[in-house]
Design an enzyme around this catalytic site. Structure first.
Site, mmCIF file in Angstrom:
data_model
loop_
_atom_site.group_PDB
_atom_site.id
_atom_site.type_symbol
_atom_site.label_atom_id
_atom_site.label_comp_id
_atom_site.label_asym_id
_atom_site.label_seq_id
_atom_site.Cartn_x
_atom_site.Cartn_y
_atom_site.Cartn_z
ATOM 1 N N GLN A 1 0.883 -1.166 0.000
ATOM 2 C CA GLN A 1 0.000 0.000 0.000
ATOM 3 C C GLN A 1 0.917 1.211 0.000
ATOM 4 O O GLN A 1 1.927 1.208 0.714
ATOM 5 C CB GLN A 1 -0.867 0.031 1.274
ATOM 6 N N SER A 2 0.557 2.217 -0.770
ATOM 7 C CA SER A 2 1.497 3.330 -0.941
ATOM 8 C C SER A 2 1.825 4.041 0.356
ATOM 9 O O SER A 2 2.965 4.372 0.628
ATOM 10 C CB SER A 2 0.923 4.348 -1.906
#
Ligand SMILES: [Zn+2]
Length: 696
Positions: free
Chosen positions: A24-25
């Protein structure tokens, strides 16, 4: 696509591990979007369905919270690429595989390696074999679109952000002293104490013209400065602490205090090593600058003036630009002397002379690269003295007026500082009172809490006492400075500006400050015969002083001419040592200010071509001991004996016993009859000749 799945997964794939890559960024996404994370973990079931045993599935989730924009710093992604490259992976799984890497080059490199090592790729849509042209084309497209998507996303976000910023409506962190009200409008801080402190900083800078002096003034007067930490345990709270130099500069450079909205004063860049560097941008490069967006502490013009002043003060560009603030050195024209040859500001150098520091005004062409690379160098002592004289003459009539204004300014400055300090006391009192109330409210049986609160209360009380003592002390000091006695003293002094100017209690720094109230700058020019100083007064009047060029230093060391002529006179009858004694007794001193001794006298004699006593006596016909011995036909010892017995007068020529004798003074009775005999009975002659001996 689904139909071809079983045909793509072969036995050799199943022998190797299945890699599930989860990312996930941002950490925010990890928390706020658990659905996505869950879907990513669900892929594990797909792998099992395809025939991978659960223990052969490797989950790489160390990149949670890392952006996919670049492979650097993504340890998990790098491990994945490594394992694929060494043929340990049979399949790589990801939710949308292209999200494995949002950066095309990283993605294509992964595809390449997968194709070489015969590794499959799986996402929610299906399973791909990068060795097949069609699959690879599709995967490549997915990667390109993913990168494009990221770009569009960013552009859209940034577009909205910038549009808001261009309207000045973007809500960004404000410096202390400015706050958002309920309607998101920027206002001055409602806390009067905060406002006063910031105002005082600006007025102090306006007065001293130097950020360093402003910061020192605050600390000397033990005034504190507010701060709202942007992060940490006390984030957003109002904290009071000592003002630092960097903080002073920060406040002075911040355009928001002048009511302007700004964005993008710095740019961050990621270096090759992944380290972020921040660079200050020039004003033309700022993303947004909007004037008059909200109330400020100073006007935009004042802000510009302050920036100019700070630039001028900047040590590094000194010499090319403007004035430097007065410093402690004695050179009166420090910072305001201009070179008459090239127009640059002149630097100061101090030379040690006769135990004191003598200023020199020097101009160099740019940075000093080699010795002698300079325009002109002018000794400063004479110039300083003439400028002093000029100022004293110019100022006397208006001195009283100036002094009164200075006193008014002092009074208002003290009042401001006093006000701030009183507020500091009030705040400390309030804190102590609040701590007391908290302590009173707690259940006394709850020892743990009660103890902590009590300690806190004690702490606050101590701070309160300290602040109050400090306040009283400063108040007394101010009172003394502004007392009637002091006032009277100032008035007497003001009436007598020369006395103030020359008083030993006036520091060089103060003198320079006073000078700058009167004089704008002084241009110095060294002519062969004289030094010209063009003085420009504030208000435009000018005056040119021409000064004699001071003697070169060796010349100033020359013996005073009176002493030389006195030596010449004394040489007629005295030796060097005697002359030195006489000169010292008469109060003469050498060019270097020393007492005379025989060596100095003989040096001066040689330098001035004066004949010594020996030569002078010889000119008067005196003869040496050998000559007289020969003349009288006796030995030298006999001559010495005559001398000792007083039968023969000797004239000492130095302190080593060298004497000359009068040839006519040979005692008669000892004279052997000369071959060509002289008539006898010339005792009278002898007497007479003794009388006409060399007279001095
Ligand atoms: Zn020059």
């Amino acid at each position: 696509m689904k139909l071809s799945e079983p045909t793509k997964v072969k036995a050799e794939h199943l022998k190797r591990d299945a890699y599930l890559y989860i990312r996930q960024s941002t950490l925010q996404q990890v928390f706020e979007n658990p659905e996505s994370t869950r879907r990513q973990y669900d892929l594990k079931g797909r792998a099992v369905a395809l025939g991978w045993p659960a223990e052969q599935i490797v989950v790489i989730d160390s990149d949670l919270g890392q952006s996919g924009a670049s492979a650097t710093d993504r340890e998990g992604f790098q491990r994945l690429v490594g394992d694929v490259g060494t043929g340990r992976a049979g399949i790589v799984m990801g939710l949308e595989v292209s999200r494995l890497a949002r950066n095309s080059s990283d993605w294509h490199r992964l595809l390449e390696i997968c194709a070489l090592s015969d590794t499959l790729i799986l996402d929610e849509d299906g399973i791909y074999d990068p060795a097949h042209f069609n699959d690879r084309l599709l995967l490549g497209l997915k990667g390109t679109m993913s990168e494009a998507e990221l770009h569009v996303l960013r552009a859209r976000l940034l577009g909205g952000y910038m549009a808001k910023a261009r309207r000045g409506e973007l809500r960004i962190r404000l410096p202390v002293g400015l706050v958002y009200d309920a309607a998101d409008k920027v206002q001055l801080d409602p806390d009067r104490q905060v406002r006063d402190a910031i105002e005082l900083l600006f007025t102090t800078f306006a007065r001293t013209g130097s950020a360093g002096d402003t910061f020192r003034t605050f600390n000397q007067q033990s005034l504190q400065f507010p701060c709202r930490p942007p992060h940490g345990p006390r984030m957003g709270e109002l904290v009071w602490n000592d003002l630092s130099y960097s903080r002073t500069l920060e406040v002075l450079h911040n355009p928001r205090y002048a009511g302007a909205f700004v964005l993008g004063r710095t740019r961050q860049r990621k270096g090759g090593t992944g380290r972020r560097t921040t660079r200050k941008l020039s004003r033309e490069e700022w993303s947004v600058l909007l004037h008059d967006m909200h109330d400020g502490y100073i006007s935009w013009d004042e802000f510009e003036e302050n920036q100019q002043r700070l630039r001028d003060n900047n040590y590094r560009i000194r010499g090319t630009g403007g004035t430097t603030p007065p410093r402690e050195g004695t050179a009166l024209l420090q910072g305001i002397a201009l070179c008459g040859v090239c127009g640059k500001r002149m630097a100061i150098r101090y030379h040690l002379r006769k135990g004191g520091r003598v200023p020199w005004y020097c101009c160099r062409r740019g940075p000093m690269r080699w010795p002698g690379d300079k325009c002109q160098e002018i000794p400063g002592a004479g110039i300083d003295a003439s400028i002093s004289k000029l100022v004293v003459e110019a100022v006397t009539p208006m001195a009283l007026d100036v002094a009164l204004r200075v006193q008014e300014e002092l009074a208002s400055r003290f009042a401001e500082a006093d006000n701030l300090r009183r507020k500091q006391v009030e705040r400390a009192r309030y804190d102590a009172e609040a701590a007391r109330r908290r302590y009173m409210k707690v259940d006394p049986d709850n020892r743990l809490v009660a103890d902590t609160l009590e300690a806190d209360w004690n702490d606050k009380l101590r701070t309160f006492n300290k602040t109050q003592e400090e306040y009283e002390r400063s108040r007394q000091e101010d009172k003394q400075t502004l007392g009637p006695k002091q006032r009277e003293h100032i008035e007497t002094l003001a009436a007598d500006f020369p006395a103030v100017w020359n008083a030993s209690s006036t520091t060089d720094k103060d003198r320079k400050r006073m000078l700058r109230l009167i004089i704008e700058d002084v241009t110095l020019f060294k002519h062969p015969e004289e030094i010209a100083a063009h003085v420009r007064f504030r208000g435009g009047a000018t005056k040119t002083l021409s000064l004699e060029r001071p003697m070169l230093s060796w010349k100033t060391w020359l013996t005073p001419p009176q002493a030389v002529s006195e030596i010449d006179r004394l040489l007629e009858e005295h030796t060097d040592a005697e002359i030195a004694r006489i000169l010292n007794h008469q109060g003469y001193r050498s060019g270097k200010g020393l007492r005379f001794h025989s060596k100095i006298v003989s040096q001066i004699r040689r330098d001035n071509g004066l004949k010594n006593k020996f030569e002078r006596l010889r000119e008067h016909g005196m003869i040496t001991v050998d000559e007289i011995a020969q003349k009288a036909g006796v030995t030298r010892q006999t001559v010495r004996r005559w001398q000792r017995e007083g039968q023969l007068q000797a004239y000492p020529c130095n302190n080593k016993g060298l004497c000359l004798y009068n040839p006519t003074g040979i005692p008669l009775k000892n004279q052997r009859p000369p071959r060509k005999s002289k008539p006898l009975g010339d005792s009278n002659d002898h007497q007479r000749s003794k009388e006409v001996q060399f007279e001095v």
